[in-house]
Design a protein around this motif. Structure first.
Motif, mmCIF file in Angstrom:
data_model
loop_
_atom_site.group_PDB
_atom_site.id
_atom_site.type_symbol
_atom_site.label_atom_id
_atom_site.label_comp_id
_atom_site.label_asym_id
_atom_site.label_seq_id
_atom_site.Cartn_x
_atom_site.Cartn_y
_atom_site.Cartn_z
ATOM 1 N N SER A 61 -12.747 2.113 14.276
ATOM 2 C CA SER A 61 -13.364 2.134 12.950
ATOM 3 C C SER A 61 -13.382 0.708 12.406
ATOM 4 C CB SER A 61 -12.577 3.054 12.020
ATOM 5 O OG SER A 61 -11.263 2.558 11.818
ATOM 6 N N LEU A 112 -12.007 -0.534 9.785
ATOM 7 C CA LEU A 112 -10.671 -0.955 9.367
ATOM 8 C C LEU A 112 -9.815 -1.314 10.573
ATOM 9 C CD1 LEU A 112 -8.573 -1.363 7.151
ATOM 10 C CD2 LEU A 112 -8.018 1.067 7.313
ATOM 11 N N TYR A 113 -9.890 -0.504 11.622
ATOM 12 C CA TYR A 113 -9.142 -0.797 12.842
ATOM 13 C C TYR A 113 -9.594 -2.130 13.448
ATOM 14 C CZ TYR A 113 -7.513 -0.300 17.678
ATOM 15 O OH TYR A 113 -6.923 -0.516 18.903
ATOM 16 N N LEU A 163 -2.356 4.697 8.930
ATOM 17 C CA LEU A 163 -3.448 3.942 8.313
ATOM 18 C C LEU A 163 -4.638 4.832 7.961
ATOM 19 C CD1 LEU A 163 -3.401 0.734 10.548
ATOM 20 C CD2 LEU A 163 -2.035 1.293 8.535
ATOM 21 N N ASN A 164 -4.578 6.107 8.276
ATOM 22 C CA ASN A 164 -5.658 7.042 7.956
ATOM 23 C C ASN A 164 -7.026 6.491 8.357
ATOM 24 O OD1 ASN A 164 -4.549 9.504 6.836
ATOM 25 N ND2 ASN A 164 -3.785 8.247 5.147
ATOM 26 N N SER A 165 -7.063 5.927 9.541
ATOM 27 C CA SER A 165 -8.296 5.390 10.118
ATOM 28 C C SER A 165 -8.238 5.599 11.620
ATOM 29 C CB SER A 165 -8.462 3.898 9.807
ATOM 30 O OG SER A 165 -8.475 3.674 8.414
ATOM 31 N N GLN A 188 -13.028 8.629 9.515
ATOM 32 C CA GLN A 188 -12.441 9.968 9.523
ATOM 33 C C GLN A 188 -13.499 11.062 9.466
ATOM 34 O OE1 GLN A 188 -9.920 8.480 6.156
ATOM 35 N NE2 GLN A 188 -8.470 9.965 6.968
ATOM 36 N N PRO A 223 -11.153 9.856 2.751
ATOM 37 C CA PRO A 223 -12.126 9.240 3.669
ATOM 38 C C PRO A 223 -13.293 8.573 2.952
ATOM 39 C CG PRO A 223 -11.605 11.507 4.319
ATOM 40 C CD PRO A 223 -11.061 11.315 2.947
ATOM 41 N N VAL A 269 -4.407 8.353 13.861
ATOM 42 C CA VAL A 269 -4.373 7.610 12.597
ATOM 43 C C VAL A 269 -3.094 6.800 12.460
ATOM 44 C CG1 VAL A 269 -5.857 9.255 11.401
ATOM 45 C CG2 VAL A 269 -3.379 9.574 11.349
ATOM 46 N N GLY A 318 -13.219 3.956 1.432
ATOM 47 C CA GLY A 318 -12.880 2.884 2.367
ATOM 48 C C GLY A 318 -12.655 1.559 1.683
ATOM 49 N N SER A 328 -13.104 4.055 7.490
ATOM 50 C CA SER A 328 -12.000 4.677 8.227
ATOM 51 C C SER A 328 -12.475 5.509 9.411
ATOM 52 C CB SER A 328 -11.181 5.566 7.288
ATOM 53 O OG SER A 328 -11.975 6.642 6.802
ATOM 54 N N LYS A 379 -9.024 1.416 0.942
ATOM 55 C CA LYS A 379 -8.264 1.194 2.173
ATOM 56 C C LYS A 379 -8.263 -0.284 2.561
ATOM 57 C CE LYS A 379 -9.591 5.743 4.037
ATOM 58 N NZ LYS A 379 -8.371 6.451 4.444
#
Length: 686
Positions: free
Chosen positions: A453, A455-456, A447-449, A477, A410, A614, A413, A475, A416
């Protein structure tokens, strides 16, 4: 006096015996609930459990008290109570006689209370031992696949063959014909009314050793039931003579199946799980059964045709998963993570429905770059849909399918975002047509987000301003706002030597081809003579005061820079100091990330008992003109239409099932499944 004391002593023993019998009876009922329909269960248990058992027990106790312990032989007068044998009843009466003798001898002694308590403890131990032996004898007579063990009445124990001293009582139950594996019932039995208790089971601490069982009265398949949500206005079928454009219907599944090596390396994450359900020999059949449930017929047009898997261990893929998928009619491609990691990503597609055009594996690791120093990977495939025979229709557009597993950390980023930029650049290269348009794209992965967020939003809105953003915030998280000296994102996020522009495109793809070098006139290009990039002082330039230290100013008559920022042919003239990255794929999510009927967010995973989303399936859509709601770009279906999806679950529901993994869901993630319709028409008309 002795009779009174004896009543006080024996009545708890009878209640204990009855409670042990009922506990085992309840667990056995739950086993059969998971293995048969409600009609079968009610018929079986109605024949084996009735009021006669309680009446017999009370009559037995009353007869013993009236006649005395020594007046008759216990083995002759002890009837069969339920499924407790006469031998166990005899042992119970002998222990009672021994207790009465002790009380008679010690009636005047001051230690009488202590002695009675000790004798009662011995009586309970003797009874439990006899009942355990009797239960084990009963269990040995059952078929191997029906042998069960009860561990604190936890539902998972009914699925794991294991001896345990807490077995008490054994009802005679017919189990012939009920040998279906219970793991698949969570996905095949019809779900009933949702049952949500007022208090959720507490999640175990790091050093806890006891498990968190599901309430025995709630069957697993009712809790974990997932509905299919039909999002199509009208059924879309391939029919000759249809007035509307027919569609090529297919389903896509995305599933992080949890690599076994990662389970063994992270035992602290799965303290809530019984150890046996974490075994790969247990998990593999569950995973395959779940996948096969959503693919019941390889010839069906409604079964899924594209399967994207994450955390696939290489040796398990080569030896077990790939052969199983090939038998199901899939063609499979796999990319293992770089370095010493043993898992990777896999993409499988039905050969009867798609034909491979190209496949491109991606490695995010770049030596010497701190922003790309991790071993995550991805896969991008370009597939050509195959139409059913006899349909004289126009060719359908190819489909680009991408699958990836982004870094978990986390706090990084920046990594990511760089990994996602590389994936989008590869998709841009594979999915772009000669006319500059894009084939429909489906992007799957872990995507661990979390939703909304940065990134999303970057994936969904196509743009992100990251300058000065804390790396942990990318992310969403974890909230690390209290952390001192946290890493911040600075522009440029990655060096130009990576060969990827801020528009997430490869520089080699952006450069105009030979025949198009003169598409811009000399006068048009001269307007960039004094742009920011042209006026930057090269770092290797020798410093000469008054010569190379001054930035040239354009003359008053010089035209301003009017070049469009999103023109890929002019990327070399666009400054990278703005701290903004973009892409032009127009992607939106299959899921809304919220369950309106429950008023709770959707959950795809539950690390340490905390639910989060995620995992995603993004797909190509058309942006609505001037459609922007709260910073979110609005979309509508284009050539690729979303027809349906498999509903997700909320955190409170998964807590009822002891989180993830559990006996039915053998991964710490839920699978995602969506149905799409691809218009059968030329790309230009789409």
């Amino acid at each position: 006096m002795i009779g009174t004391v004896l009543c006080y002593v024996l009545l708890p023993a009878v209640r204990l015996l009855r409670a042990l019998r009922d506990a085992f009876f309840t667990c056995r009922k739950n086993v059969l609930l998971a293995k048969s329909t409600s009609t079968q269960i009610e018929g079986i248990f109605a024949a084996t459990r009735g009021k006669l058992v309680q009446e017999e027990q009370e009559a037995l106790l009353q007869q013993w008290l009236e006649e005395g312990a020594g007046s008759s032989s216990a083995s002759e007068s002890a009837p069969v109570v339920g499924n407790v044998s006469a031998a166990s009843t005899s042992t119970w009466l002998e222990g009672s006689e021994l207790l009465m003798s002790s009380l008679s001898d010690l009636n005047s002694a001051p230690e009488v209370v202590w002695c009675a308590s000790q004798q009662l403890t011995e009586l309970c131990a003797l009874t439990s031992s006899e009942l355990q032996d009797h239960a084990e004898t009963k269990l040995e007579k059952l078929p191997a696949e029906e042998t069960v063990a009860v561990v604190g009445s936890a539902p998972w124990a009914a699925l794991v063959p294991q001896a345990d001293p807490q077995i008490a009582g054994c009802a005679t139950i017919s189990v012939e014909g009920l040998n279906e594996d219970p793991a698949v019932l969570a996905w095949s039995l019809t779900g009933g009314t949702e049952m949500v208790p007022t208090e959720l089971p507490a999640w175990p601490a790091q050093d806890a050793v006891q498990f968190c069982p599901l309430p025995a009265e709630v069957p697993y398949h009712e809790i974990l039931w997932r509905d299919w949500e039909d999002l199509s206005v009208q059924p879309c079928e391939l029919e000759l003579g249809s007035k509307k454009n027919p569609v090529f219907e297919f389903r896509v599944m995305s599933y992080n199946i949890l690599a076994q090596d990662l389970v063994e390396q992270g035992h602290a994450l799965y303290l809530h799980c019984h150890p046996d359900i974490l075994n790969w020999d247990y998990r593999l059949p569950n995973i395959l059964q779940e996948i096969q449930h959503w693919d019941p017929d390889v010839r069906s047009l409604t079964s899924f045709q594209v399967l994207c898997l994450q955390e696939v261990q290489e040796n398990h893929y080569r030896e077990q998963l790939e052969p199983a998928f090939v038998k199901m009619g899939f063609a499979c491609f796999y990319k293992r993570r770089t370095g010493i990691k043993t898992d990777g990503c896999a993409v499988c597609y039905k050969q009867s429905r798609f034909q491979l055009i190209t496949v491109s594996p991606i490695e995010y690791f770049r030596p010497g770059l701190d922003v790309l120093n991790r071993d995550n990977v991805g896969l991008v495939l370009l597939l050509q849909p195959l139409l059913p025979e006899g349909l004289d229709l126009k060719a359908v557009s190819p489909l680009c399918v991408a699958n990836t597993h982004v870094l978990f950390n986390p706090r990084r980023g920046d990594i990511k975002l760089a990994q996602m930029a590389l994936l989008l650049a590869e998709i841009d290269k594979i999915a772009k047509t000669a006319e500059g348009q894009y084939y429909p794209v489906i992007l799957c992965g872990d995507l661990n987000s979390v939703p909304d967020s940065p990134l999303y939003k970057f994936i969904r809105n196509g743009q992100l301003s990251y300058q000065g953003m804390p790396a942990w915030k990318v992310s969403g998280q974890e909230d690390l706002s209290q952390q001192l000296h946290s890493r911040k994102l600075l522009s440029p996020l990655w060096p130009s030597s990576l060969g990827v522009t801020d528009n997430c495109q490869y520089v080699t793809v952006c450069r105009p081809k030979k025949q198009g070098r003169r598409k811009y006139s000399r006068d048009f290009l001269l307007q960039f003579h004094f742009c920011d990039v042209a006026c930057e002082r090269p770092p290797e330039l020798v410093f000469l005061e008054g010569v190379t230290d001054a930035k040239p100013d354009p003359p008053p008559y010089w035209p301003k820079n009017t070049a469009p920022v999103n023109d890929p042919d002019l990327q070399m003239f666009i400054p990278r100091s703005a701290g903004v990255i973009r892409h032009g794929l127009n992607l939106t999510s299959v899921y809304s990330h919220f369950l309106p009927q429950r008023g709770r967010p959707e959950v795809t995973t539950m690390p340490m008992g905390l639910g989060a989303t995620v995992d995603y399936i993004f797909y190509s859509a058309e942006p609505v003109m001037n459609g922007n709601r709260g910073g979110r770009r609005l979309y509508r279906d284009g050539v690729l239409k979303l027809l349906g999806r498999l509903s997700l679950l909320s955190e409170d529901i998964l807590l009822l099932a002891n989180g993830l993994p559990n006996p039915f869901c053998s991964s710490d993630h839920l699978c995602l499944l969506a149905s799409f319709g691809l218009e059968i028409s030329s790309l230009g008309e789409g």
